[in-house]
Scaffold this active site. Structure first.
Site, PDB file in Angstrom:
ATOM      1  N   THR A 171       0.849  -1.184   0.000  1.00 56.47           N
ATOM      2  CA  THR A 171       0.000   0.000   0.000  1.00 56.47           C
ATOM      3  C   THR A 171       0.892   1.243   0.000  1.00 56.47           C
ATOM      4  OG1 THR A 171      -1.935   1.026   1.021  1.00 56.47           O
ATOM      5  CG2 THR A 171      -0.314   0.050   2.527  1.00 56.47           C
ATOM      6  N   LYS A 184       3.922   1.371  -3.744  1.00 55.88           N
ATOM      7  CA  LYS A 184       3.472   0.542  -4.870  1.00 55.88           C
ATOM      8  C   LYS A 184       4.414   0.609  -6.073  1.00 55.88           C
ATOM      9  CE  LYS A 184      -1.438   0.445  -3.681  1.00 55.88           C
ATOM     10  NZ  LYS A 184      -2.819   0.694  -4.138  1.00 55.88           N
ATOM     11  N   GLY A 187      -3.992  10.331 -10.681  1.00 53.15           N
ATOM     12  CA  GLY A 187      -2.819   9.929  -9.903  1.00 53.15           C
ATOM     13  C   GLY A 187      -2.613   8.431  -9.898  1.00 53.15           C
ATOM     14  N   GLY A 188      -1.845   7.968  -8.909  1.00 51.11           N
ATOM     15  CA  GLY A 188      -1.494   6.555  -8.828  1.00 51.11           C
ATOM     16  C   GLY A 188      -2.695   5.644  -8.693  1.00 51.11           C
ATOM     17  N   GLY A 197     -15.358   3.121  -0.997  1.00 54.45           N
ATOM     18  CA  GLY A 197     -14.473   2.135  -1.590  1.00 54.45           C
ATOM     19  C   GLY A 197     -14.191   0.913  -0.741  1.00 54.45           C
TER      20      GLY A 197
END
Length: 268
Positions: free
Chosen positions: A61, A65, A128-129, A238
């Protein structure tokens, strides 16, 4: 007993040990799964030592990553395109295999919600990521994506990388096409930092369903609070994505696909 872990910094807040141990219990797999605090300066050495000591796999996490991806020997297509991984598996020959189950986790949770049909229009806020990890599975699910970001160039570069795999176009936050959207996905981590919405409320009102890739236990995320304040319905955080991506990681390691919905219902 086979050892697995989640690596991050900070890590104390991680729900991964709870989720993975529930998945193991459900599938009658005997594993040990723990949380590990990664050192910002020595993460690579820590991770390689973890595998040298016999660990079978791990989740990754924030903020590791991309760094974990660089350590892998082999990659899934979705990890390669994201240039980041949330899952590593030690192969029989000792090599490290990297996968990114974030996107398939999101797709699986959208299916649980019955929000996923072919040829939908999906608006993603943020480039973003978090977004990099979910674009390929969404495009493979035949979603037509508008990718909006405050910095247009960042959205444009990402859209161009993924255009060979499906229909995706870039927009700046203030030039989002005025059309209806079947699903609006918030992939910005800032939410409403400083009290400013990631996108104009009039754009949100064009959506039919609203998904925040963030989640906060016991309270609404800023994005969800904004959607509710506008009287919008069909809203989800989420947490289901978190459980689903964990289930897909578990499947990669153990060869058994858990019933993620049952674990989601237990933990929500």
């Amino acid at each position: 007993m086979d050892l697995y872990a989640v690596w991050g910094n900070p890590i104390v807040q991680s729900k991964s040990p709870l989720i993975q141990n529930k998945l193991a219990t459900q599938t009658h797999q005997t594993i040990e799964y723990i949380a590990k605090l990664g050192d910002l300066d020595a993460f690579e050495q820590q991770l390689l030592a973890f595998f040298e000591e016999g660990a079978k796999g791990c989740n990754i996490t924030s903020p590791f990553k991309e760094r974990a991806y660089q350590l892998a020997d082999e990659y899934s297509q979705r990890a390669k395109l994201a240039e980041a991984c949330n899952t590593l598996k030690k192969l029989d020959d000792g090599k490290l295999y990297a996968d990114n189950t974030d996107g398939i986790g999101l797709v699986t949770d959208l299916e649980r919600l019955n929000w996923l049909r072919p040829n939908q229009r999906v608006l993603i806020l943020g480039a973003g990521g978090a977004t990099k990890g979910v674009l390929l599975p969404l495009l493979q699910a035949q979603q037509n994506i508008v990718l909006a970001n405050r910095t247009f160039l960042k959205a444009k570069e990402l859209a161009e990388r993924f255009q060979p795999y499906g229909n995706i176009q870039a927009a700046s936050m203030d030039s989002i096409p005025l059309q209806t959207y079947d699903v609006v996905i918030n992939a910005t981590s800032a939410g409403l930092s400083g009290g400013t919405a990631p996108v104009d409320a009039e754009i949100l009102k064009l959506g039919s369903a609203f998904y925040d890739m963030q989640y906060t236990k016991g309270t609404d995320t800023p994005f969800i609070a904004l959607c509710k304040s506008l009287g919008l319905t069909n809203i989800s955080d989420g947490f289901g994505m978190l459980v689903a991506q964990a289930a897909h990681s578990f499947h990669l390691w153990r060869g058994v696909m858990p019933n993620f919905v049952a674990v989601y219902e237990q933990l929500k």
